[in-house]
Design a protein around this motif. Structure first.
Motif, PDB file in Angstrom:
ATOM      1  N   LEU A 138     143.327 -31.425 108.980  1.00 44.94           N
ATOM      2  CA  LEU A 138     144.298 -30.656 108.748  1.00 44.94           C
ATOM      3  C   LEU A 138     143.809 -30.070 107.228  1.00 44.94           C
ATOM      4  N   ALA A 139     143.153 -30.730 106.571  1.00 43.27           N
ATOM      5  CA  ALA A 139     142.696 -29.968 105.133  1.00 43.27           C
ATOM      6  C   ALA A 139     141.836 -28.829 105.405  1.00 43.27           C
ATOM      7  N   ILE A 140     141.141 -28.960 106.430  1.00 40.40           N
ATOM      8  CA  ILE A 140     140.207 -27.779 106.649  1.00 40.40           C
ATOM      9  C   ILE A 140     141.121 -26.486 107.084  1.00 40.40           C
ATOM     10  N   ILE A 141     142.026 -26.835 107.902  1.00 40.39           N
ATOM     11  CA  ILE A 141     142.972 -25.615 108.631  1.00 40.39           C
ATOM     12  C   ILE A 141     143.701 -25.166 107.111  1.00 40.39           C
ATOM     13  N   PHE A 142     144.065 -25.953 106.268  1.00 38.62           N
ATOM     14  CA  PHE A 142     144.987 -25.457 105.232  1.00 38.62           C
ATOM     15  C   PHE A 142     144.323 -25.199 103.713  1.00 38.62           C
ATOM     16  N   LEU A 190     142.163 -26.925 102.208  1.00 35.70           N
ATOM     17  CA  LEU A 190     142.002 -27.831 101.048  1.00 35.70           C
ATOM     18  C   LEU A 190     140.757 -28.287 100.889  1.00 35.70           C
ATOM     19  N   GLU A 191     139.897 -28.281 102.192  1.00 39.28           N
ATOM     20  CA  GLU A 191     138.501 -28.781 102.216  1.00 39.28           C
ATOM     21  C   GLU A 191     137.730 -27.337 102.757  1.00 39.28           C
ATOM     22  N   ARG A 192     136.338 -27.198 102.045  1.00 37.88           N
ATOM     23  CA  ARG A 192     135.546 -26.154 102.396  1.00 37.88           C
ATOM     24  C   ARG A 192     134.295 -26.883 103.314  1.00 37.88           C
ATOM     25  N   ILE A 193     133.686 -25.951 104.175  1.00 39.92           N
ATOM     26  CA  ILE A 193     132.708 -26.417 104.921  1.00 39.92           C
ATOM     27  C   ILE A 193     131.764 -25.346 104.896  1.00 39.92           C
ATOM     28  N   ASN A 194     130.460 -25.700 104.801  1.00 38.83           N
ATOM     29  CA  ASN A 194     129.483 -24.994 104.836  1.00 38.83           C
ATOM     30  C   ASN A 194     128.156 -25.812 105.614  1.00 38.83           C
ATOM     31  N   VAL A 195     128.058 -25.207 106.900  1.00 41.15           N
ATOM     32  CA  VAL A 195     127.236 -25.772 107.923  1.00 41.15           C
ATOM     33  C   VAL A 195     125.680 -25.961 107.370  1.00 41.15           C
ATOM     34  N   LYS A 196     125.284 -25.364 106.420  1.00 38.84           N
ATOM     35  CA  LYS A 196     123.912 -25.214 105.943  1.00 38.84           C
ATOM     36  C   LYS A 196     123.744 -26.160 104.928  1.00 38.84           C
ATOM     37  N   LYS A 197     124.698 -26.964 104.585  1.00 38.24           N
ATOM     38  CA  LYS A 197     124.695 -28.317 103.755  1.00 38.24           C
ATOM     39  C   LYS A 197     124.687 -29.704 104.328  1.00 38.24           C
ATOM     40  N   VAL A 198     124.048 -30.437 104.247  1.00 34.50           N
ATOM     41  CA  VAL A 198     123.814 -31.661 104.821  1.00 34.50           C
ATOM     42  C   VAL A 198     125.050 -32.550 104.694  1.00 34.50           C
ATOM     43  N   HIS A 199     125.618 -32.510 103.366  1.00 29.56           N
ATOM     44  CA  HIS A 199     126.963 -33.413 103.356  1.00 29.56           C
ATOM     45  C   HIS A 199     128.233 -32.729 104.144  1.00 29.56           C
ATOM     46  N   ASP A 200     128.123 -31.604 104.431  1.00 28.95           N
ATOM     47  CA  ASP A 200     129.290 -31.071 104.965  1.00 28.95           C
ATOM     48  C   ASP A 200     129.151 -30.982 106.441  1.00 28.95           C
TER      49      ASP A 200
END
Length: 388
Positions: free
Chosen positions: A126-130, A132-142
């Motif tokens: 839900l945080a990604i949808i709204f 509140l969280e950002r995701i970058n598939v090029k980063k290991v922790h994401d």
């Protein structure tokens, strides 16, 4: 250079540890609530009445503190904020708790506390949808956060679809409890109870997300907690009047029913909402939901010893998967915080300036430039001889 003042170092360490200590303490409080609520439900208490009385107690306890301590800092209650508080009062006090209590009644306290481990994964989605969280598939922790969320959901599905044989951790329970057919719910009730628990987690995760947005416009944690409990009490009373027609269900005495309402109202509604609001403001909703595996371990121990509950292999396998996936998400979140708090000095950009990770670094750099300019402006310029 190391800090020479040990008191300052100790205070700094305690300030960093406060969010962790707060959430760990809440898990002990939740564990006690699961066991006490299960006892009262087994003695015939209605889960609608329990949820209602819980927020009556919470409102009576929190409201005086909110009125006195936040009288000077309380923002104006506008209509949009009031509507959000009404939704918050429905999501957790009414929807989540009634589904949770009914699901726990159909399964067990241990299984119910284990199912809550899926809460961080739902909150993360839900945080990604709204945003509140950002995701970058090029980063290991994401990527770790995405993989961890998938493992957590898989663990929840194992707990839902696979029950498995009974695992007896404490041999002293022998056969007296195991021979009882009334203490163990049927397979049909187990599936229905599991689905109710998962729906409860969805309502609770939505509560965390909406609470995070509401705190930005109404940053008074105690007042917000009191208003949520008040709205939950009003809406819970309406639902209870419709669902419970038997007058005897409303009676309460000095027994497990009163203990369950008082304990859950003070600890798990009043104090929990307030503490969660502070932690959400500092670390975000995903961090605030990342300590539920500890609650599962505590409740499993208490449920096995006090309630003589039976633990199944499917619950153990699913819980292990959930814990692994959950802490993979937490590891990714910790890397996010490390990166966000480290000044990111990069090469000069097109304008010849430096990029900084946050406003404090840019402000300090500006002050540094101003101080250099003031110092250089005070140096007298050398006079040059005029050409003859």
């Amino acid at each position: 250079m190391a800090d020479r003042n040990p008191c300052r170092s100790l205070c700094h360490g305690l300030a960093k540890a406060k969010p962790f200590l707060a959430m760990v303490s809440l898990q002990f409080g939740y564990s006690g609530m699961y066991v006490i609520a299960m006892v009262s439900l087994k003695h015939g208490m209605s889960h609608y009445i329990l949820a209602l009385y819980r927020h009556v107690v919470a409102t009576l306890v929190i409201a005086p503190f909110a009125l006195v301590l936040e009288r000077k800092i309380r923002p104006k209650l506008t209509l949009p904020i009031f509507l959000r508080i009404m939704v918050l009062g429905f999501l957790e006090p009414v929807l989540d708790q009634n589904l949770y209590y009914l699901g726990m009644k159909y399964t067990s306290a241990t299984f119910a506390s284990a199912s809550i481990n899926v809460l961080p994964a739902i909150t993360f989605i839900l945080a990604i949808i709204f945003r509140l969280e950002r995701i970058n598939v090029k980063k290991v922790h994401d990527v770790a956060k995405i993989v961890g969320t998938g493992i957590t959901v898989a663990g929840a599905m194992v707990m839902t679809l696979y029950k498995g044989p009974i695992i007896d951790f404490i041999m002293s329970h022998g056969g007296s409890h195991h021979g009882s057919s009334t203490s163990e719910p049927t397979d049909q009730h187990w599936v229905i109870g599991t689905l109710m628990l998962l729906a409860s987690c969805c309502g609770w995760a939505s509560f965390f997300i909406l609470q995070s947005f509401t705190l930005k416009q109404y940053p008074a944690e105690l007042s917000l907690t009191a208003l949520i409990c008040l709205m939950g009490m009003v809406q819970g009373a309406t639902v209870s009047l419709v669902m419970e027609r038997d007058p005897t269900a409303w009676k309460i005495g000095f027994d497990s029913r009163l203990l369950a309402a008082a304990y859950s109202g003070v600890v798990c509604s009043g104090i929990a909402y307030y503490v969660q609001a502070i932690v959400i403001k500092q670390r975000g909703p995903v961090f605030a939901t990342s300590f539920s595996p500890l609650c599962m371990i505590i409740t499993a121990a208490m449920g096995t010893i006090i309630l003589a509950e039976q633990l199944h292999l499917g619950s153990v396998i699913g819980a292990v998967l959930i814990v692994v996936g959950l802490y993979t998400v937490v590891w990714g979140k910790s890397k996010d915080r490390t990166i966000s708090t480290t000044p990111a000095l990069t090469d000069e950009n097109k304008n010849g300036t430096l990029d900084f990770a946050n406003a404090d670094d840019a402000k300090s750099a500006t002050n540094f430039d101003i101080s250099i300019h003031n110092e250089t402006s005070q140096i007298p310029a050398k006079s040059t001889p005029l050409p003859v």
